[in-house]
Design an enzyme around this catalytic site. Sequence first.
Site, short mmCIF file in Angstrom:
data_model
loop_
_atom_site.label_atom_id
_atom_site.label_comp_id
_atom_site.label_asym_id
_atom_site.label_seq_id
_atom_site.Cartn_x
_atom_site.Cartn_y
_atom_site.Cartn_z
N LYS A 1 -14.85 6.71 -39.96
CA LYS A 1 -15.92 7.72 -39.93
C LYS A 1 -17.16 7.09 -39.32
O LYS A 1 -17.34 5.87 -39.39
CB LYS A 1 -16.26 8.20 -41.34
CG LYS A 1 -16.85 9.58 -41.37
CD LYS A 1 -15.74 10.61 -41.23
CE LYS A 1 -16.17 12.01 -41.53
NZ LYS A 1 -14.98 12.82 -41.85
N1 GLU Z 1 -14.35 15.35 -39.56
C1 GLU Z 1 -13.08 15.95 -39.85
C2 GLU Z 1 -12.57 15.47 -41.19
O1 GLU Z 1 -13.33 15.09 -42.05
C3 GLU Z 1 -12.09 15.79 -38.70
C4 GLU Z 1 -11.75 14.39 -38.33
C5 GLU Z 1 -10.91 14.27 -37.06
O2 GLU Z 1 -10.53 15.29 -36.51
O3 GLU Z 1 -10.67 13.15 -36.64
O4 GLU Z 1 -11.40 15.52 -41.47
#
Ligand code: GLU
Length: 422
Positions: free
Chosen positions: A112
């Site tokens: 993240k």
């Molecule tokens: N931000 C989204 C999540 O928390 C998507 C992450 C992604 O598609 O890599 O799952």
Amino acid sequence: MSTTAIQKPVINPYEAALENFDLAADALELDENVRAMIKYPERILSVSVPVRMDGGNIVRFEGYRVQHSTSRGPSKGGIRFHPNVTLDEVKALATWMTWKCAVVNIPFGGAKGGVTCNPKRMSMGELERLTRRYASAILPMIGPERDIPAPDVYTTPQIMAWIMDTFSMNMGYPVMGVVTGKPISLGGSLGRNEATGRGCYYTVLSSCRHLNIPVKGARVAVQGFGNAGSLAANLLHTAEAPVIAASDSTAAIYNRHGLDIPALIQYKERTGSLRGFPEAETISPEELLAMDCEILIPAALENAITEENASAVGARIVAEAANGPVTPEADRILDRKGVFLIPDILCNAGGVTVSYFEWVQDENHLFWDEQDVNSRLEKVMTRAFNDVLKIHLERKASMRLAANMLGISRVADANRIRGLYP
Ligand code: GLU
């Protein structure tokens, strides 16, 4: 009564993530050696992001990228632009991505990123400069085989396009697979934009089937009307489940006959908020969370449902479209009340699942039609739901614990088989 005088204790999401890991690791009787290898982030980068603002002055922002795990594949996870972003929040979100990718069984680990900023108060030019400078700062860490960012709270397909462009300019050739959630014209996948809401919808359908609740007529309350919340609401509205309450960061609104969701989405696009939507009355955010309904969808940020308000929850099903909206203490309260929880790492995994499809399409330079994407997504979500439900029923574990057990055991297996280098 004024509530402003009482300062609520701040709940650290990373501590919640570690607590939930320990609960699942204990239930799995996981070896201490394996725990030590998979529990903590593999790599953490903290960056300074100076940006020239439109007025000519320079403002410095804090940014992060955390890679929690690469045991099952390259790390994967979104980038958040929000004033409340902290390193511990990003660490928690990266940790949850690892278990999430494992629950839906896609070949990624978790990551993240985040920048502490308020994009709502920035011009497009400022946002572009911020994005490109942040992308340059994390550039050595990302790439289609390493770590693949995507949208998260307050980041958009346009922002992904700028990251793709910044990365490609540095490499000297176009690299579509470095980010997902891109615009369609740039190698994005059909269905990606609504994938988180759609995945949430599929898990709600599965839950209703399991609990014998007819979807038609099931009353829904949605906290958070961003990408995930508004699109899940729209699909439920189409399935004739009346969405009686919705909120965003500015207002909470209610209509006991059901809100006109397509009109509400248009209204929010036009005015930027839910405030003042006709044919609805204003309620408090707490009233929304306590709403007497069948399905409550927390789709905003962490710590929406805590030990302070969990006992007031009036829903039969809580579907976590957001990451970490229910604290561990609130989990126990909801569990005792008999609320059926669809945990975040299952409920909102549709986004990363279609991100995986996007990455596969980019790597193969071959694109699928929308129906193909949606039917594959439905298959993945339904299978993951059934895998978690099986553990829930067989082990008499809460749905949260069951999902964590599934995700963590898959990561532990990969880790064990790979062994320890050197
Ligand atoms: N931000 C989204 C999540 O928390 C998507 C992450 C992604 O598609 O890599 O799952």
